[in-house]
Design an enzyme around this catalytic site. Sequence first.
Site, mmCIF file in Angstrom:
data_model
loop_
_atom_site.group_PDB
_atom_site.id
_atom_site.type_symbol
_atom_site.label_atom_id
_atom_site.label_comp_id
_atom_site.label_asym_id
_atom_site.label_seq_id
_atom_site.Cartn_x
_atom_site.Cartn_y
_atom_site.Cartn_z
ATOM 1 N N GLY A 52 5.194 -2.582 12.236
ATOM 2 C CA GLY A 52 5.665 -2.667 10.856
ATOM 3 C C GLY A 52 6.677 -1.572 10.581
ATOM 4 O O GLY A 52 6.625 -0.898 9.548
ATOM 5 N N HIS A 53 7.570 -1.389 11.522
ATOM 6 C CA HIS A 53 8.629 -0.389 11.354
ATOM 7 C C HIS A 53 9.726 -0.637 12.385
ATOM 8 O O HIS A 53 9.556 -1.424 13.319
ATOM 9 C CB HIS A 53 8.074 1.032 11.491
ATOM 10 C CG HIS A 53 7.298 1.281 12.730
ATOM 11 N ND1 HIS A 53 7.874 1.378 13.969
ATOM 12 C CD2 HIS A 53 5.976 1.430 12.941
ATOM 13 C CE1 HIS A 53 6.950 1.591 14.866
ATOM 14 N NE2 HIS A 53 5.771 1.615 14.278
#
Length: 147
Positions: A52-53
């Site tokens: 998630g990055h």
Amino acid sequence: MPLADCKLVDLPRIHDPRGNLTFIEGGGRHIPFDIKRVYYLYDVPGGSERGGHAHKALSQLIIAMSGSFDVVLDDGYDKRRFHLNRSYTGLFVCPMIWRELDNFSSGSVCMVLASNLYDEDDYYRDYSDFKCALPAPGAGQLHVPQR
Ligand code: TYD
């Protein structure tokens, strides 16, 4: 960098009746960077999602050392899901790629080789910040959607 630069890498395998061996050398031999850091995810509860990055400058090789999981890569325009389940296959992830990891099998271990030390300033943790940082389509590179 586009999603097309992210690739599965077949690592060398030394077959042996006593047990197989795989090795990874940096500096352009098997992966196009020198390894400065190794980390791993383990004891991942069923249904969990990691990642998630995106990273500004970090390159990585992701390997399922045990069990399996999926890695979804997104360059802001195209997305691709990779299923990793072999300890001799790595997924090279170049900078400026948003990644999500999910579908972890019980007991799986995700090892990551990284081109640099941990630096929180190298992260985009907000998808809209990541999108804003991408060059506009057509700015110096031709965008060809992938199937
Ligand atoms: P993060 O990179 O968000 O994990 P993942 O992408 O695997 O879901 O990191 C989770 C936490 O661990 C965050 O607080 C930063 C810390 N961390 C380190 O201290 N050193 C490291 O090398 C890594 C990868 C994370």
